[in-house]
Design a protein around this motif. Structure first.
Motif, PDB file in Angstrom:
ATOM      1  N   VAL A 123       0.827  -1.211   0.000  1.00 37.03           N
ATOM      2  CA  VAL A 123       0.000   0.000   0.000  1.00 37.03           C
ATOM      3  C   VAL A 123       0.860   1.258   0.000  1.00 37.03           C
ATOM      4  N   GLU A 124       1.711   1.418   1.003  1.00 36.91           N
ATOM      5  CA  GLU A 124       2.446   2.671   1.148  1.00 36.91           C
ATOM      6  C   GLU A 124       3.404   2.925  -0.005  1.00 36.91           C
ATOM      7  N   LEU A 125       4.145   1.904  -0.415  1.00 32.48           N
ATOM      8  CA  LEU A 125       5.092   2.122  -1.514  1.00 32.48           C
ATOM      9  C   LEU A 125       4.374   2.514  -2.808  1.00 32.48           C
ATOM     10  N   LEU A 126       3.225   1.890  -3.057  1.00 29.59           N
ATOM     11  CA  LEU A 126       2.448   2.251  -4.242  1.00 29.59           C
ATOM     12  C   LEU A 126       1.893   3.668  -4.127  1.00 29.59           C
ATOM     13  N   CYS A 127       1.475   4.041  -2.918  1.00 28.37           N
ATOM     14  CA  CYS A 127       0.994   5.415  -2.714  1.00 28.37           C
ATOM     15  C   CYS A 127       2.118   6.416  -2.905  1.00 28.37           C
ATOM     16  N   PHE A 128       3.323   6.072  -2.433  1.00 35.79           N
ATOM     17  CA  PHE A 128       4.484   6.926  -2.673  1.00 35.79           C
ATOM     18  C   PHE A 128       4.689   7.127  -4.181  1.00 35.79           C
ATOM     19  N   ALA A 140       4.014  11.744 -18.632  1.00 32.94           N
ATOM     20  CA  ALA A 140       5.200  10.969 -19.008  1.00 32.94           C
ATOM     21  C   ALA A 140       5.264   9.630 -18.292  1.00 32.94           C
ATOM     22  N   HIS A 141       4.481   9.493 -17.247  1.00 29.35           N
ATOM     23  CA  HIS A 141       4.541   8.262 -16.452  1.00 29.35           C
ATOM     24  C   HIS A 141       3.164   7.617 -16.359  1.00 29.35           C
ATOM     25  N   THR A 142       2.352   7.793 -17.404  1.00 26.63           N
ATOM     26  CA  THR A 142       0.985   7.261 -17.379  1.00 26.63           C
ATOM     27  C   THR A 142       0.970   5.758 -17.142  1.00 26.63           C
ATOM     28  N   ALA A 143       1.840   5.040 -17.833  1.00 21.46           N
ATOM     29  CA  ALA A 143       1.859   3.575 -17.715  1.00 21.46           C
ATOM     30  C   ALA A 143       2.204   3.147 -16.292  1.00 21.46           C
ATOM     31  N   ARG A 144       3.193   3.825 -15.693  1.00 22.02           N
ATOM     32  CA  ARG A 144       3.588   3.475 -14.324  1.00 22.02           C
ATOM     33  C   ARG A 144       2.463   3.766 -13.338  1.00 22.02           C
ATOM     34  N   ILE A 145       1.813   4.900 -13.540  1.00 23.58           N
ATOM     35  CA  ILE A 145       0.718   5.269 -12.640  1.00 23.58           C
ATOM     36  C   ILE A 145      -0.420   4.261 -12.758  1.00 23.58           C
ATOM     37  N   GLN A 146      -0.744   3.889 -13.978  1.00 23.43           N
ATOM     38  CA  GLN A 146      -1.834   2.931 -14.171  1.00 23.43           C
ATOM     39  C   GLN A 146      -1.500   1.577 -13.541  1.00 23.43           C
ATOM     40  N   LEU A 147      -0.231   1.163 -13.679  1.00 23.40           N
ATOM     41  CA  LEU A 147       0.186  -0.103 -13.081  1.00 23.40           C
ATOM     42  C   LEU A 147       0.116  -0.030 -11.552  1.00 23.40           C
ATOM     43  N   ALA A 148       0.569   1.086 -10.997  1.00 28.72           N
ATOM     44  CA  ALA A 148       0.524   1.264  -9.541  1.00 28.72           C
ATOM     45  C   ALA A 148      -0.920   1.296  -9.050  1.00 28.72           C
ATOM     46  N   GLN A 149      -1.788   1.981  -9.794  1.00 27.90           N
ATOM     47  CA  GLN A 149      -3.192   2.047  -9.417  1.00 27.90           C
ATOM     48  C   GLN A 149      -3.835   0.661  -9.425  1.00 27.90           C
ATOM     49  N   ALA A 150      -3.514  -0.137 -10.436  1.00 27.60           N
ATOM     50  CA  ALA A 150      -4.092  -1.483 -10.529  1.00 27.60           C
ATOM     51  C   ALA A 150      -3.627  -2.351  -9.361  1.00 27.60           C
ATOM     52  N   LEU A 152      -2.512  -1.277  -6.445  1.00 29.59           N
ATOM     53  CA  LEU A 152      -3.071  -0.760  -5.199  1.00 29.59           C
ATOM     54  C   LEU A 152      -4.531  -1.164  -5.043  1.00 29.59           C
ATOM     55  N   GLN A 153      -5.267  -1.122  -6.127  1.00 29.96           N
ATOM     56  CA  GLN A 153      -6.679  -1.508  -6.072  1.00 29.96           C
ATOM     57  C   GLN A 153      -6.821  -2.978  -5.670  1.00 29.96           C
ATOM     58  N   LYS A 154      -5.924  -3.832  -6.167  1.00 31.16           N
ATOM     59  CA  LYS A 154      -5.956  -5.244  -5.782  1.00 31.16           C
ATOM     60  C   LYS A 154      -5.646  -5.410  -4.295  1.00 31.16           C
ATOM     61  N   ALA A 155      -4.668  -4.657  -3.829  1.00 23.94           N
ATOM     62  CA  ALA A 155      -4.296  -4.749  -2.409  1.00 23.94           C
ATOM     63  C   ALA A 155      -5.446  -4.298  -1.516  1.00 23.94           C
ATOM     64  N   LEU A 156      -6.127  -3.221  -1.920  1.00 24.35           N
ATOM     65  CA  LEU A 156      -7.255  -2.724  -1.125  1.00 24.35           C
ATOM     66  C   LEU A 156      -8.410  -3.721  -1.147  1.00 24.35           C
ATOM     67  N   ALA A 157      -8.599  -4.401  -2.264  1.00 16.98           N
ATOM     68  CA  ALA A 157      -9.659  -5.410  -2.341  1.00 16.98           C
ATOM     69  C   ALA A 157      -9.384  -6.556  -1.368  1.00 16.98           C
ATOM     70  N   LYS A 158      -8.109  -6.956  -1.252  1.00 17.48           N
ATOM     71  CA  LYS A 158      -7.746  -7.995  -0.293  1.00 17.48           C
ATOM     72  C   LYS A 158      -8.004  -7.519   1.138  1.00 17.48           C
ATOM     73  N   SER A 200     -13.282   6.414  -5.126  1.00 14.83           N
ATOM     74  CA  SER A 200     -14.148   5.598  -5.991  1.00 14.83           C
ATOM     75  C   SER A 200     -13.919   4.112  -5.739  1.00 14.83           C
ATOM     76  N   TRP A 201     -12.667   3.743  -5.444  1.00 15.90           N
ATOM     77  CA  TRP A 201     -12.389   2.338  -5.122  1.00 15.90           C
ATOM     78  C   TRP A 201     -13.030   1.950  -3.788  1.00 15.90           C
ATOM     79  N   ILE A 202     -12.864   2.834  -2.793  1.00 16.98           N
ATOM     80  CA  ILE A 202     -13.363   2.536  -1.447  1.00 16.98           C
ATOM     81  C   ILE A 202     -14.786   3.075  -1.308  1.00 16.98           C
ATOM     82  N   SER A 203     -15.627   2.730  -2.227  1.00 14.75           N
ATOM     83  CA  SER A 203     -17.019   3.175  -2.179  1.00 14.75           C
ATOM     84  C   SER A 203     -17.840   2.203  -1.349  1.00 14.75           C
ATOM     85  N   PRO A 204     -19.007   2.627  -0.864  1.00  9.85           N
ATOM     86  CA  PRO A 204     -19.858   1.702  -0.092  1.00  9.85           C
ATOM     87  C   PRO A 204     -20.255   0.459  -0.882  1.00  9.85           C
ATOM     88  N   GLU A 205     -20.299   0.590  -2.209  1.00  8.43           N
ATOM     89  CA  GLU A 205     -20.690  -0.557  -3.022  1.00  8.43           C
ATOM     90  C   GLU A 205     -19.499  -1.478  -3.316  1.00  8.43           C
TER      91      GLU A 205
END
Length: 721
Positions: A123-128, A140-150, A152-158, A200-205
């Motif tokens: 979590v923290e390293l991805l947030c960094f 310039a870092h769209t791909a890296r951001i998208q990978l980090a977001q994906a 992080l979203q998996k980690a939050l789901a766990k 949006s990830w941490i939504s009530p739904e």
């Protein structure tokens, strides 16, 4: 560093010790890493100063540091630096074990560590990474951001899946793992450039359980003080929701003994009102705390108070050596007082020596004495209470027999054996309440005076006001038949001290679920062996919606918990019990054996057949032959636990003729669903059963056992209604 991290168990006393060691937090950037350290410090009750530095200044301070340092100055020697956020969090938690930030056991501490590592790496390293690129050239870092977001979203789901069956990450209460996770996520939600994606990830739904978790954490006073925006974000939502059964979430069957606190969370929002600091503060440092600090205490100024175990003059009465103990631990600390340097030195000569109550101010120094790392150099001594007749003082420094100590009941708590006993007994009482509280049980107070005989044996102490203080037997009221007329008594009936709180606590079980009582019970058995006590404290849990197997599971878990707690928190006292002249060699190994493996379980019939086989083979001769139907004696129980299986044994399904009427009758109509836990060196330590819930069978068992139905009408009605 180990000696620094091993701080005493009393948070308030730890703070008084640390006040002499002003700590400093040195950091590069005031970000969520620093915030989580502040929150942990607030929860631990520890204070430090802060200083922001540049990268060059940080490297100059500590070349191996990367971002943050907690500096612990010492009065002697170089300061001690704790580097890295996780190490600092653990250090703060160790300073205040009472805060429970690392859990209450070695297992819980390991769980906290695992979650700290998970939060940092997943979590923290991805947030960094996301924050760094968001502040720079994001395109310039769209791909890296998208990978980090994906990722992080998996980690939050766990995390959401885990929190579906748990209030907090590692334990049933808040720990460092929760501080780390809540801080980074609340910080992300507050960042305008990142809040849209994260919220949006941490939504009530999508992630209702993680969102509920953040709502609760955001309302905690320590979090509100550092991150007030979190409470604002979730202000419109309730922090309480109805959670599904965790057994359904995890796909596992519910525990037979009922859901534990870790399995079935009770979700309660924290009060937003901070509790004011307490007013109580000791004006002394306890000996236990000085020993716990070890080398880190060297050079510290302090005041200690206690009782002299020994006091001897040396160097032609120019030196005085005192072993001072304050009851906080088994060992006493050596106090060295010097004529001409210690104010009040001459008063020690008339203090009476052993037993004198003293207040000593001075400083901690390294001890040349073998087996003791520190001692106390006295600068001022005050005799608070002298022993007025030292020649006849019963508690001299020589050892005493237990028989002699029974004659000195008012003074025997001053001995090592009784003070150690008091500390262990306190620890076991605390462990008992903690175990049942953490498993969702309610503590019920049952009456000590009762008109019921729970055990049906009639061996009770009668409570009456009919005995005149200055009268004779003729003054006791009697009826026409010459029997004592208890209608004239205080309760208008015969009343006694309770032999068990079971019947009363069962009424609460049928309304509150899992309950327990823990209090004194009294037995008037005409026996004077060490196995029979007139007064003792008994733990009696009652579990709703379970069976005998669940009851046994609970008994084994409880016994192992208490033994493990004693091994972890009473190590010095257990060592004394093992090595003292009155002790038991091998005690700690025997206790470790209790928690090492599952208890062996077998039926009463199987046990009798095994004992008979050993008798037939000439392996063992018993004073009483183990016929089926007898109440097995201590010799039989200990043989099974000590010789045959060499670990605790649980016997089940006893003959109905030797067990109480309320135990559930088995299908064979000869045995009941009862269980006894047997341990080496003792025999039976726990007895339990599944209760008879069938009212017709219960009535028949009452009549068969000679228990009048009219006396048990209330107990029978629990089955009718």
């Amino acid at each position: 560093l180990a000696s620094v991290l091993d701080f005493p168990a009393c948070a308030s006393s730890a703070q008084s010790l640390l006040s002499a060691l002003t700590m400093e937090l040195i950091y590069l950037e005031d970000n969520w890493v620093v915030v989580k350290i502040r929150i942990a410090a607030a929860l631990a009750g520890v204070k430090f100063t802060e200083r922001a530095v540049t990268n060059e200044e940080l490297k100059a301070e500590c070349p191996s540091a990367t971002e943050v340092i907690l500096r612990l100055p010492r009065r002697a020697g170089k300061p001690l630096d704790v580097r890295g956020s996780i190490a600092i969090l653990r250090c703060l938690a160790k300073m205040s074990p009472a805060s429970r930030l690392l859990g209450d056991s070695a297992f819980q501490e390991a769980q906290v560590d695992q979650w700290l590592e998970y939060v940092w790496h997943e979590v923290e390293l991805l947030c960094f990474l996301m924050k760094m690129h968001a502040n720079g050239d994001a395109e310039a870092h769209t791909a890296r951001i998208q990978l980090a977001q994906a990722d992080l979203q998996k980690a939050l789901a766990k995390l959401d899946q885990h929190l579906a069956g748990s209030m907090f990450l590692a334990t049933p209460f808040l720990t460092l793992a929760d501080v780390a996770l809540a801080t980074v996520l609340l910080d992300m939600v507050a960042k305008e450039e990142l809040s849209v994606a994260v919220t949006s990830w941490i939504s009530p739904e999508a992630m209702p359980h993680l969102r509920r978790y953040l709502q609760v954490m955001a309302a905690h006073p320590a979090v509100v003080a550092q991150m007030p925006h979190g409470q604002t974000i979730f202000a419109a939502e309730s922090a309480v929701e109805e959670l599904p059964d965790p057994s359904e979430i995890a796909g596992k069957p519910p525990s037979r003994a009922g859901n534990t606190a870790a399995d079935a969370p009770c979700v309660t929002a924290f009060s937003a009102v901070a509790v004011p600091p307490g007013r109580f503060k000791r004006d002394r440092t306890r000996v236990k705390e000085l020993f716990a600090m070890g080398d880190a205490a060297v050079g510290m100024q302090a005041t200690i108070k206690g009782w002299a175990r020994t006091l001897r003059m040396a160097a032609k009465n120019k030196l005085c050596f005192i072993e001072l103990n304050d009851g906080s631990c088994t060992s006493g600390i050596q106090v060295v007082s010097t004529k001409g340097e210690t104010t009040g030195f001459d008063s020690l000569k008339t203090s009476g020596g052993t037993g004198a109550s003293l207040s000593v101010s001075g400083k901690v120094v390294a001890s040349p004495k073998e087996g003791q790392r520190v001692e106390f150099q006295a600068l001022a001594v005050t005799v608070l209470g002298a022993v007025l007749s030292p020649d006849v003082y019963p508690m001299s420094k020589k050892s005493h027999s237990l028989e002699f100590l029974r004659e000195q009941a008012h003074l025997r708590p001053r001995t090592r054996i009784y003070s150690a006993l008091a500390r262990v007994r306190h620890a076991m009482a605390y462990a008992t309440h903690k175990f049942f509280n953490d498993h969702g049980f309610l503590y019920v107070h049952t009456p000590l005076i009762t008109s019921a005989d729970c055990e049906g044996a009639g061996e009770q102490f009668t409570v009456t006001t009919l005995l005149p203080e200055h009268g004779t037997v003729k003054d006791i009221p009697c009826d026409a038949a010459g029997n004592i007329d208890y209608t004239k008594d205080f309760f208008s009936r015969r009343s006694s001290l309770t032999v068990s709180g079971q019947l009363n606590v069962e009424t609460h079980c049928c309304a509150l679920g899992d309950v327990y009582t823990f209090g004194p019970t009294f037995r008037a058995e005409d026996s004077h062996t060490s196995r029979h006590l007139a007064e003792f404290w008994m733990i009696e849990p009652e579990v709703a919606f379970t069976d005998l197997a669940g009851d046994i599971d609970l008994a084994e878990d409880y016994l192992k918990y208490c033994v493990r707690y004693a091994l972890e928190h009473c190590a010095e006292d257990l060592e004394f019990f093992e090595t003292s002249p009155l002790g038991e060699p091998g005690l700690r190994s025997r206790l470790e054996n209790v928690v090492a493996a599952p208890f062996h379980r077998m039926t009463y019939t199987e046990a009798v057949e095994l004992l008979q086989a050993h008798v037939a083979a000439g392996k063992k001769a018993f004073e009483e032959y183990p016929d089926w139907g007898i109440d097995l004696g201590s010799e039989h129980e200990r043989y099974l636990a000590e010789v045959v299986y060499q670990k605790p044994v649980v016997l089940t399904d006893y003959p109905k003729g030797i067990k109480a009427f309320y135990m559930r009758l088995n299908d064979d109509n000869e045995t009941v669903a009862a269980a006894d836990v047997l341990v080496p060196k003792i025999g039976e330590v726990i007895g339990g059963s599944q209760r008879e819930e069938r009212v017709d069978v219960l009535e028949a068992r009452c009549l068969e056992s000679g228990f009048p139905l009219e006396a048990g009408w209330g107990y029978l009605e629990l089955r009718k209604y």
